[in-house]
Design an enzyme around this catalytic site. Sequence first.
Site, mmCIF file in Angstrom:
data_model
loop_
_atom_site.group_PDB
_atom_site.id
_atom_site.type_symbol
_atom_site.label_atom_id
_atom_site.label_comp_id
_atom_site.label_asym_id
_atom_site.label_seq_id
_atom_site.Cartn_x
_atom_site.Cartn_y
_atom_site.Cartn_z
ATOM 1 N N ASP A 34 0.901 -1.605 0.062
ATOM 2 C CA ASP A 34 -0.224 -0.200 -0.078
ATOM 3 C C ASP A 34 0.635 1.359 0.434
ATOM 4 O OD1 ASP A 34 0.329 -0.214 2.466
ATOM 5 O OD2 ASP A 34 -0.948 -0.147 3.093
ATOM 6 N N SER A 35 2.436 1.460 0.237
ATOM 7 C CA SER A 35 3.157 1.831 -0.791
ATOM 8 C C SER A 35 2.721 2.266 -1.509
ATOM 9 C CB SER A 35 4.897 1.677 -0.474
ATOM 10 O OG SER A 35 4.547 0.362 -1.092
ATOM 11 N N ASP A 73 -1.543 -5.950 -0.393
ATOM 12 C CA ASP A 73 -1.610 -5.531 0.465
ATOM 13 C C ASP A 73 -3.057 -5.754 1.470
ATOM 14 O OD1 ASP A 73 0.760 -4.821 2.772
ATOM 15 O OD2 ASP A 73 1.287 -2.882 2.336
ATOM 16 N N LYS A 103 -0.917 -9.670 3.057
ATOM 17 C CA LYS A 103 -0.067 -8.948 4.341
ATOM 18 C C LYS A 103 -1.287 -8.488 5.533
ATOM 19 C CE LYS A 103 3.183 -5.935 4.055
ATOM 20 N NZ LYS A 103 3.142 -4.583 4.203
ATOM 21 N N GLU A 105 -0.883 -5.890 8.810
ATOM 22 C CA GLU A 105 -0.192 -5.134 9.540
ATOM 23 C C GLU A 105 -0.719 -5.841 10.739
ATOM 24 O OE1 GLU A 105 0.681 -0.935 8.797
ATOM 25 O OE2 GLU A 105 0.933 -0.767 6.893
ATOM 26 N N GLU A 172 9.426 -4.142 9.526
ATOM 27 C CA GLU A 172 9.523 -2.836 9.568
ATOM 28 C C GLU A 172 10.603 -1.697 10.526
ATOM 29 O OE1 GLU A 172 6.750 -1.018 6.863
ATOM 30 O OE2 GLU A 172 7.972 0.998 6.773
HETATM 31 O O1 KIV Z 1 3.762 -1.143 1.393
HETATM 32 C C1 KIV Z 1 4.710 -1.677 1.712
HETATM 33 O O2 KIV Z 1 5.314 -1.186 0.578
HETATM 34 C C2 KIV Z 1 5.143 -2.258 2.484
HETATM 35 C C3 KIV Z 1 6.440 -2.396 2.529
HETATM 36 C C4 KIV Z 1 7.044 -1.194 3.255
HETATM 37 C C5 KIV Z 1 7.068 -3.184 3.776
HETATM 38 O O3 KIV Z 1 4.459 -2.472 4.048
#
Ligand code: KIV
Length: 253
Positions: A34-35, A73, A103, A105, A172
């Site tokens: 989600d970056s 994510d 993924k 968090e 992280e």
């Molecule tokens: O969203 C993302 O790119 C991430 C990485 C920083 C691990 O969660």
Amino acid sequence: MKREGRQVVCTTAYDAAFAILADKAGVDLILVGDSLGTTYLGFKTTVPVTVNMMAHHAAAVCRAKTDALVVVDVPFAVAAGSFERLLEVCALFMQQCGADAVKIEGGEDMAPNVRRLVQAGIPVMGHIGLLPQRVIELGGYRKFGKTEAEKAQLVADAKALEAAGAFCIVGEMMAADAAEAVQKATSVPLIGIGAGTSCDGQIIVSTDILGLTPGGAPSFAKIYADLGSAAREAFSAYAADVREGRFPVSKPL
Ligand code: KIV
């Protein structure tokens, strides 16, 4: 790979073009992070990123049909809501987009949901330490695990995720000795980002590797190719050519 002492190489991708490049380079795992929000969509944090935005980019990455495992994510607030909604979103990512895994968090607090997802056949990557989706609540980005209490919490988070069935865990912005403690305490790979050298693999956001991150890469990242400068120069050369009549050129018949 952890058992064999082989480092797991991970990066992010948000479209088919860069997924193919990373895959051809032999990256093991591609995260549709989600970056996306901060690297491509112009947001200041990952908080505004929605399920629809993630699905759009996840599907593009999955169409690249990579050998690398594709993890998507789960965006802001979805995993903290009802399990039914979380399951729906994960099923969308896997069935409609083609993701291999998701993924989420969070640590101990997320373990019950991780367990239920794994029981439903959804492979889950955990994410502990700095949780960018909580950056507003945290009041900014910082390192985790500097105190004994935080280090113990990180180990407890990782163990809870492993017990719930997570197949690996991103750590992280963790103090190096906290990362080492987590790495030793679990048998699933710890993938570090700003977490030192004692991890089982590393992940860097692809725009950081390529010098394309708006506002620049974080200090722990390494720019392997400054495509940002190359692109700026190319746009300038094009603009100058158009303005000064060098492009287009008339070709003889
Ligand atoms: O969203 C993302 O790119 C991430 C990485 C920083 C691990 O969660």
